[in-house]
Design a protein around this motif. Structure first.
Motif, short mmCIF file in Angstrom:
data_model
loop_
_atom_site.label_atom_id
_atom_site.label_comp_id
_atom_site.label_asym_id
_atom_site.label_seq_id
_atom_site.Cartn_x
_atom_site.Cartn_y
_atom_site.Cartn_z
N THR A 144 3.96 -2.32 17.30
CA THR A 144 4.81 -1.10 17.63
C THR A 144 6.01 -0.51 18.15
OG1 THR A 144 2.09 -0.18 17.42
CG2 THR A 144 3.87 1.15 18.56
N ALA A 145 6.21 -1.32 19.37
CA ALA A 145 7.51 -1.46 19.91
C ALA A 145 8.78 -1.72 19.85
CB ALA A 145 7.05 -2.40 21.49
N ILE A 146 8.19 -2.75 19.12
CA ILE A 146 9.70 -3.70 18.41
C ILE A 146 10.28 -2.41 17.02
CG2 ILE A 146 10.13 -5.07 16.58
CD1 ILE A 146 8.40 -6.22 18.49
N GLY A 147 8.70 -2.06 16.72
CA GLY A 147 9.68 -1.13 15.91
C GLY A 147 9.86 0.04 16.20
N ALA A 148 9.51 0.39 17.22
CA ALA A 148 10.27 2.21 18.05
C ALA A 148 11.09 1.38 18.14
CB ALA A 148 9.54 2.41 19.32
N THR A 149 11.66 1.01 18.56
CA THR A 149 13.44 0.43 19.50
C THR A 149 14.19 -0.06 18.12
OG1 THR A 149 12.31 -0.75 20.98
CG2 THR A 149 13.99 -1.97 20.79
N LEU A 150 13.68 -0.53 17.09
CA LEU A 150 14.52 -0.43 15.86
C LEU A 150 14.51 0.98 15.26
CD1 LEU A 150 13.06 -3.74 13.71
CD2 LEU A 150 15.23 -3.91 15.31
N GLY A 151 13.20 1.68 15.13
CA GLY A 151 13.83 3.13 14.53
C GLY A 151 14.85 3.71 15.42
N ILE A 152 15.22 3.74 16.59
CA ILE A 152 16.33 4.17 17.44
C ILE A 152 17.15 3.30 17.22
CG2 ILE A 152 16.49 5.12 20.41
CD1 ILE A 152 13.16 4.76 21.05
N LEU A 153 17.50 2.80 17.17
CA LEU A 153 18.78 2.01 17.22
C LEU A 153 19.18 2.17 15.69
CD1 LEU A 153 17.89 -1.72 18.27
CD2 LEU A 153 19.39 0.23 19.51
N PHE A 154 18.63 2.62 15.27
CA PHE A 154 19.24 3.37 13.46
C PHE A 154 19.29 4.22 12.93
CE2 PHE A 154 18.07 -0.60 12.93
CZ PHE A 154 18.85 -2.36 11.86
N ALA A 155 18.87 5.29 14.52
CA ALA A 155 18.38 6.93 14.38
C ALA A 155 20.15 6.90 14.37
CB ALA A 155 17.77 7.32 14.54
N PRO A 156 21.15 8.22 13.43
CA PRO A 156 21.79 8.70 14.37
C PRO A 156 21.39 9.80 15.52
CG PRO A 156 21.01 10.25 12.28
CD PRO A 156 19.98 8.90 12.70
N ASP A 157 22.08 9.12 16.52
CA ASP A 157 22.27 9.71 17.90
C ASP A 157 23.39 8.79 18.72
OD1 ASP A 157 21.49 12.00 19.45
OD2 ASP A 157 19.73 11.40 19.97
N LYS A 158 23.43 10.17 20.07
CA LYS A 158 24.74 9.56 20.65
C LYS A 158 24.29 8.37 21.03
CE LYS A 158 26.37 13.58 21.85
NZ LYS A 158 27.04 15.12 22.65
N GLY A 159 25.09 7.66 21.50
CA GLY A 159 24.55 6.45 22.62
C GLY A 159 24.31 6.60 23.59
N ASN B 42 22.26 8.82 24.90
CA ASN B 42 20.23 9.87 23.52
C ASN B 42 20.18 8.18 23.52
OD1 ASN B 42 21.44 11.86 24.63
ND2 ASN B 42 21.42 12.65 22.41
N THR B 43 20.48 7.52 22.49
CA THR B 43 20.31 6.12 21.95
C THR B 43 19.38 5.55 23.29
OG1 THR B 43 21.52 6.41 19.80
CG2 THR B 43 20.40 4.57 20.62
N ARG B 44 20.51 5.34 24.11
CA ARG B 44 19.68 4.14 25.60
C ARG B 44 18.38 5.01 25.88
NH1 ARG B 44 25.87 3.33 25.16
NH2 ARG B 44 25.64 5.08 26.88
N GLN B 45 19.08 5.99 25.69
CA GLN B 45 17.79 6.71 26.93
C GLN B 45 16.31 6.39 26.06
OE1 GLN B 45 17.88 8.19 30.69
NE2 GLN B 45 15.66 7.78 29.91
N ARG B 46 16.22 7.21 25.19
CA ARG B 46 15.11 6.53 24.37
C ARG B 46 14.70 4.99 24.59
NH1 ARG B 46 16.58 10.24 18.47
NH2 ARG B 46 16.23 11.74 19.95
N ILE B 47 15.49 4.72 24.75
CA ILE B 47 15.59 2.70 23.83
C ILE B 47 14.68 2.50 25.87
CG2 ILE B 47 16.21 0.65 24.43
CD1 ILE B 47 18.30 1.18 22.24
N SER B 48 15.68 3.72 26.55
CA SER B 48 14.37 3.17 27.70
C SER B 48 12.92 3.90 28.10
CB SER B 48 15.70 3.80 28.65
OG SER B 48 15.09 3.60 30.02
N ASP B 49 13.32 4.43 27.75
CA ASP B 49 11.93 5.98 27.38
C ASP B 49 10.30 4.71 26.69
OD1 ASP B 49 13.00 7.55 29.41
OD2 ASP B 49 13.09 8.67 27.24
N GLU B 50 11.32 4.15 25.17
CA GLU B 50 10.10 3.18 24.50
C GLU B 50 9.61 1.89 25.16
OE1 GLU B 50 8.52 3.78 22.01
OE2 GLU B 50 9.17 5.95 22.08
N ALA B 51 10.91 1.16 26.00
CA ALA B 51 11.09 -0.03 27.17
C ALA B 51 9.40 0.38 27.88
CB ALA B 51 11.81 -0.57 27.17
#
Length: 122
Positions: free
Chosen positions: A17-32, A34-43
């Motif tokens: 689940t964690a890996i899938g969420a991280t990959l989903g965020i990395l490939f989603a079109p969004d600002k860097g 926001n993406t880093r914040q989502r990765i941090s939040d998901e982690a």
């Protein structure tokens, strides 16, 4: 063995689940940012889920270990009581047999005394 398998499955699901969420965020079109914040939040969320899973597994293992320990204590106690009963039975049997031997020896001794009295009169 079944508990170990379910724990491994739980950890695998959480990690997937964690890996899938991280990959989903990395490939989603969004600002860097926001993406880093989502990765941090998901982690952080994944870390919390893994910690909860680990605590749950620890509690389950501790509970099973306690149950196993109680079963072992009960079994050993029962076997000790059974052994005590057997020893008591053996001692009781030996005591009764000792009494029988003593009575037989006393009867033979009395018979020998009677024979000895006959020889003394003569």
């Amino acid at each position: 063995m079944g508990n170990n398998s379910s724990t491994n499955t739980l950890i695998g699901i959480l990690a997937g689940t964690a890996i899938g969420a991280t990959l989903g965020i990395l490939f989603a079109p969004d600002k860097g940012v926001n993406t880093r914040q989502r990765i941090s939040d998901e982690a952080l969320a994944a870390r919390d889920r893994i910690a909860e899973g680990a605590m749950s597994a620890r509690d389950t293992i501790a509970s099973k270990a306690s149950h196993l320990r109680d079963n072992i204590v009960d079994s050993v106690t029962h076997k000790a009581q059974t052994l005590d009963e057997k020893v008591e039975s053996i001692v009781s049997d030996a005591s009764h047999k000792t009494e029988d031997v003593i009575k037989t020896l006393e009867a033979k001794l009395e018979a020998l005394r009677e024979k000895n009295k006959k020889f003394q009169k003569s």
